[in-house]
Design a protein around this motif. Structure first.
Motif, PDB file in Angstrom:
ATOM      1  N   GLY A  18      -9.221   1.370  -3.370  1.00 59.91           N
ATOM      2  CA  GLY A  18      -8.161   0.529  -2.819  1.00 59.91           C
ATOM      3  C   GLY A  18      -8.416  -0.947  -3.023  1.00 59.91           C
ATOM      4  N   SER A  19      -7.359  -1.662  -3.358  1.00 61.14           N
ATOM      5  CA  SER A  19      -7.490  -3.104  -3.567  1.00 61.14           C
ATOM      6  C   SER A  19      -7.316  -3.858  -2.257  1.00 61.14           C
ATOM      7  CB  SER A  19      -6.450  -3.572  -4.578  1.00 61.14           C
ATOM      8  OG  SER A  19      -5.191  -3.015  -4.252  1.00 61.14           O
ATOM      9  N   THR A  20      -6.743  -3.187  -1.254  1.00 64.08           N
ATOM     10  CA  THR A  20      -6.532  -3.842   0.039  1.00 64.08           C
ATOM     11  C   THR A  20      -7.208  -3.032   1.134  1.00 64.08           C
ATOM     12  OG1 THR A  20      -4.473  -2.619   0.332  1.00 64.08           O
ATOM     13  CG2 THR A  20      -4.292  -4.820  -0.617  1.00 64.08           C
ATOM     14  N   PRO A  21      -7.591  -3.686   2.248  1.00 66.25           N
ATOM     15  CA  PRO A  21      -8.281  -2.976   3.334  1.00 66.25           C
ATOM     16  C   PRO A  21      -7.439  -1.851   3.937  1.00 66.25           C
ATOM     17  CG  PRO A  21      -8.323  -5.359   3.682  1.00 66.25           C
ATOM     18  CD  PRO A  21      -7.428  -5.114   2.519  1.00 66.25           C
ATOM     19  N   ASP A  22      -6.110  -2.007   3.899  1.00 71.74           N
ATOM     20  CA  ASP A  22      -5.287  -0.970   4.533  1.00 71.74           C
ATOM     21  C   ASP A  22      -4.781   0.065   3.521  1.00 71.74           C
ATOM     22  OD1 ASP A  22      -3.510  -2.573   3.173  1.00 71.74           O
ATOM     23  OD2 ASP A  22      -2.020  -2.591   4.777  1.00 71.74           O
ATOM     24  N   PHE A  23      -5.369   0.070   2.319  1.00 77.48           N
ATOM     25  CA  PHE A  23      -4.945   0.999   1.266  1.00 77.48           C
ATOM     26  C   PHE A  23      -5.020   2.456   1.742  1.00 77.48           C
ATOM     27  CE2 PHE A  23      -6.266   3.756  -2.335  1.00 77.48           C
ATOM     28  CZ  PHE A  23      -5.143   3.654  -3.129  1.00 77.48           C
TER      29      PHE A  23
END
Length: 123
Positions: A18-23
């Motif tokens: 994931g590229s974002t923490p909430d992916f």
């Protein structure tokens, strides 16, 4: 050794991708929404005794379960997918409730994993 409800290695791996923490959290949300929609369609297919359609939805659920690491659900989908129409017809009423129970167990484990991760990153 019993099948894992959720394979945490798979989840950790997805999390790394994931590229974002909430992916991962978003992925779980999509899995849950898709799963609920597939269960509703499977219910209609079973009610109509359309086992070809039931199998198509089952296959879709198996793919999404496997990709997110819900192993027991993946295994249940695989085993139901091997049954003949005659076998499915005999079990018709129980099929969707069995899948729903397994799906809810997987969903709970996924959501717990996401919560734990959130509380770890908060501390």
């Amino acid at each position: 050794s019993g099948a894992l409800v959720v394979n945490e290695e798979t989840l950790a791996h997805l999390d790394e991708l994931g590229s974002t923490p909430d992916f991962l959290e978003r992925l779980v949300g999509v899995f849950v929404a898709d799963g609920l929609s597939l269960l509703a369609r499977m219910e209609s297919a079973v009610a109509a005794r359309n086992f070809g359609e039931f199998r198509a939805h089952l296959h879709a659920m198996k793919g999404s379960a496997a990709s997110i690491g819900t192993e027991q659900l993946t295994r249940l989908c695989a085993s139901l997918g091997k049954r003949t129409d005659a076998e499915l017809r005999l079990q018709a009423s129980g099929l969707v409730s069995q899948l729903t129970a397994e799906f809810e167990q997987g969903r709970a484990a996924l959501e717990r994993y996401v919560q734990d991760k959130r509380s770890k990153s908060a501390s």
